[in-house]
Design a protein around this motif. Structure first.
Motif, PDB file in Angstrom:
ATOM      1  N   SER A 190     -11.708   5.767   7.962  1.00  0.00           N
ATOM      2  CA  SER A 190     -10.484   5.094   8.622  1.00  0.00           C
ATOM      3  C   SER A 190     -10.890   3.602   8.968  1.00  0.00           C
ATOM      4  O   SER A 190     -11.669   3.618   9.709  1.00  0.00           O
ATOM      5  CB  SER A 190      -9.695   5.880   8.950  1.00  0.00           C
ATOM      6  N   LYS A 192      -8.238   1.992  11.375  1.00  0.00           N
ATOM      7  CA  LYS A 192      -6.702   1.763  11.753  1.00  0.00           C
ATOM      8  C   LYS A 192      -6.369   0.282  13.097  1.00  0.00           C
ATOM      9  O   LYS A 192      -7.976   0.129  13.426  1.00  0.00           O
ATOM     10  CB  LYS A 192      -7.026   2.810  12.241  1.00  0.00           C
ATOM     11  N   VAL A 200      -3.617  -3.408   6.880  1.00  0.00           N
ATOM     12  CA  VAL A 200      -3.819  -3.672   5.374  1.00  0.00           C
ATOM     13  C   VAL A 200      -5.153  -5.253   4.165  1.00  0.00           C
ATOM     14  O   VAL A 200      -5.858  -4.565   3.860  1.00  0.00           O
ATOM     15  CB  VAL A 200      -2.232  -4.038   4.779  1.00  0.00           C
ATOM     16  N   TYR A 203      -8.865  -3.010   5.159  1.00  0.00           N
ATOM     17  CA  TYR A 203      -9.008  -2.127   3.915  1.00  0.00           C
ATOM     18  C   TYR A 203      -8.231  -1.908   2.312  1.00  0.00           C
ATOM     19  O   TYR A 203      -9.582  -1.334   1.818  1.00  0.00           O
ATOM     20  CB  TYR A 203      -7.096  -0.940   3.696  1.00  0.00           C
ATOM     21  N   LEU A 216      -5.817   6.353   5.354  1.00  0.00           N
ATOM     22  CA  LEU A 216      -4.405   5.156   5.582  1.00  0.00           C
ATOM     23  C   LEU A 216      -4.117   5.533   7.190  1.00  0.00           C
ATOM     24  O   LEU A 216      -3.239   6.478   7.623  1.00  0.00           O
ATOM     25  CB  LEU A 216      -4.271   5.122   4.295  1.00  0.00           C
ATOM     26  N   SER A 231       4.229   2.142   9.183  1.00  0.00           N
ATOM     27  CA  SER A 231       3.252   2.765   7.849  1.00  0.00           C
ATOM     28  C   SER A 231       4.055   2.264   6.839  1.00  0.00           C
ATOM     29  O   SER A 231       3.473   2.491   5.929  1.00  0.00           O
ATOM     30  CB  SER A 231       3.597   4.413   8.983  1.00  0.00           C
ATOM     31  N   PHE A 235       1.258   1.208   4.223  1.00  0.00           N
ATOM     32  CA  PHE A 235       0.770   2.446   3.260  1.00  0.00           C
ATOM     33  C   PHE A 235       1.773   1.768   1.405  1.00  0.00           C
ATOM     34  O   PHE A 235       0.442   2.272   1.016  1.00  0.00           O
ATOM     35  CB  PHE A 235       1.070   3.815   3.388  1.00  0.00           C
ATOM     36  N   LEU A 238      -0.890  -0.894   0.265  1.00  0.00           N
ATOM     37  CA  LEU A 238      -1.904  -0.401  -0.655  1.00  0.00           C
ATOM     38  C   LEU A 238      -2.089   0.403  -1.370  1.00  0.00           C
ATOM     39  O   LEU A 238      -2.428   0.344  -2.644  1.00  0.00           O
ATOM     40  CB  LEU A 238      -3.137   0.185   0.521  1.00  0.00           C
ATOM     41  N   GLY A 244      -5.698   4.150  -0.794  1.00  0.00           N
ATOM     42  CA  GLY A 244      -5.441   5.719   0.164  1.00  0.00           C
ATOM     43  C   GLY A 244      -5.594   6.526  -1.063  1.00  0.00           C
ATOM     44  O   GLY A 244      -5.439   6.609  -1.905  1.00  0.00           O
ATOM     45  N   ILE A 247      -3.504  10.009   3.920  1.00  0.00           N
ATOM     46  CA  ILE A 247      -2.451   9.060   4.488  1.00  0.00           C
ATOM     47  C   ILE A 247      -2.083  10.061   6.172  1.00  0.00           C
ATOM     48  O   ILE A 247      -1.941  11.397   6.263  1.00  0.00           O
ATOM     49  CB  ILE A 247      -1.024   8.750   4.275  1.00  0.00           C
TER      50      ILE A 247
END
Ligand code: SF4
Length: 385
Positions: A190, A192, A200, A203, A216, A231, A235, A238, A244, A247
């Motif tokens: 991850s 973060k 975003v 990732y 994620l 979120s 998410f 992505l 991903g 999550i």
């Protein structure tokens, strides 16, 4: 408001994108990566050493649909509790460890389904990365490398000036390389950040540069409302690109709320089968009934229903009938009455005071039939059209 079809599509919509090809790891019975369904996880807020409270919260999380749970392990008492928690939990338990290798070994020995640890931290304090890799390999325990903007390596902060996507990714890949040099690749990663835009981009970059499955998360996303939006946006961006594999929604709210949000995000993106769905209109100047109250009461009345049923709650007779007719079950209100539709047919008209109980009654009948026909279980969802 524009009339839209509320009917359950006969053929599910195609996914937004092909899933990114990633290697697969096994977190207990839950496969992560390699095309496995995107899983939802959360983290307990209890002291892990309080075994009873932790298991109670894990049971609540399990009931809310959580598939993997993480517990913090900052002390020896917490490490001592892991074996019982891992054994009694209904879902796989990941131990979250910083710095102390002895807790990593304890978690692996305790039968935790995975460990979250950054080998860079371990290397800095007590270089036992090789032994950790071997122990994890021997026990088949995967490891999550979790890079956070807030705890980024000082060296990278100096190099990049702040926690940029490039800095987060460089950190994650360096951490992974510390395990790779010992032949260990049973890893998920991850990267973060509390800013969804940075997150975003991080990732996306990471997805291009490795084939590890990705966990994620928007870290420190905030209280429930803000965190849910951050979120969902991050998410959504992505996952709609196929990036991903598992999550975790982070909210300053009870962890079961995180799970509900996570499940709803996956359902909204078509990555998980939709279940009970209340489709209610936003109301407007034409409404002849209190739509919010009606929708809340129907939602509460159907809470726990586990079949893919779409229930439309419409505020007036202008668009209401056409829309309610398209759902499995619906009501179009007006003139103190509600027309009740089942599978496109008006089955009765009831006084406003009877709308909620009639909808619930009819929903139960349809659900019973669906259950007989073999519909699977799941979580309710609420959509405002
Ligand atoms: S009351 Fe609801 S259904 Fe009627 S027009 Fe307004 S938004 Fe649409």
């Amino acid at each position: 408001m524009t009339a839209v079809s509320l009917g359950m599509p006969e053929v599910p919509a195609p996914p937004l994108a092909e899933r990114r090809a990633s290697r697969r790891i096994q977190v207990g019975p839950v496969a992560v990566g390699g095309g496995a369904p995107v899983s939802v996880q959360s983290m307990t807020t209890t002291r892990t050493s309080d075994i009873g409270a932790t298991l109670q919260q894990i049971a609540e999380l399990t009931a809310s649909g959580c598939q993997i749970v993480r517990v913090a392990c900052p002390t020896q008492d917490d490490a001592d509790a892991l074996a019982t928690i891992a054994r009694k939990s209904q879902i796989p338990v990941i131990a979250d460890i910083h710095f102390q290798p002895k807790y990593v070994f304890a978690a692996i020995e305790a039968g935790c389904a995975a460990v979250r640890v950054n080998p860079g931290n371990i290397k800095q304090f007590d270089d036992r990365v090789k032994e950790i890799a071997r122990a994890a390999q021997d026990h088949g325990t995967p490891i999550r490398i979790g890079v956070n903007a807030g705890s980024l390596d000082r060296r990278l902060l100096q190099k990049y000036g702040r926690a940029t996507p490039e800095a987060l990714v460089e950190s994650a890949l360096w951490e992974a390389s510390l395990f790779e040099e010992h032949g260990f690749r049973d890893i998920k990663i991850s990267v973060k950040h509390n800013d969804p835009v940075v997150m975003v981009n991080a990732y996306r970059l990471l997805a291009e540069r490795c084939d590890y499955p990705l966990h994620l998360g928007v870290t420190e996303a905030g209280p429930a409302f803000q965190g849910t939006i951050k979120s969902a946006v991050a998410f959504g961006a992505l996952l709609s690109e196929g990036i991903g594999d598992t999550i975790r929604v982070s909210l300053s709210a009870p962890p079961a709320e995180e799970v509900k949000v996570g499940i709803q995000i996956l359902q909204s993106l078509g990555l998980r089968e939709r279940r009970l769905e209340i489709v209610s209109c936003p109301s407007c100047g034409r409404a002849q009934v209190d739509v919010y109250k009606l929708a809340d009461e129907v939602t509460a009345g159907l809470d726990g229903m586990e079949v893919p049923l779409r229930v439309a709650v419409m505020g007036c007779v202008v668009n209401g009938p056409g829309e309610a007719r398209e759902a499995d079950l619906g009501v179009a209100s007006g003139n103190g009455k509600g027309q009740i539709f089942v599978k496109g047919e008006v089955i009765k008209t009831v006084p406003e005071s009877k709308i909620v109980e009639t909808l619930i009654e009819e929903a139960m009948k349809i659900a019973e039939q669906m259950e007989k026909d073999g519909a699977a279980s799941g979580e309710p969802a609420v959509t405002v059209s």
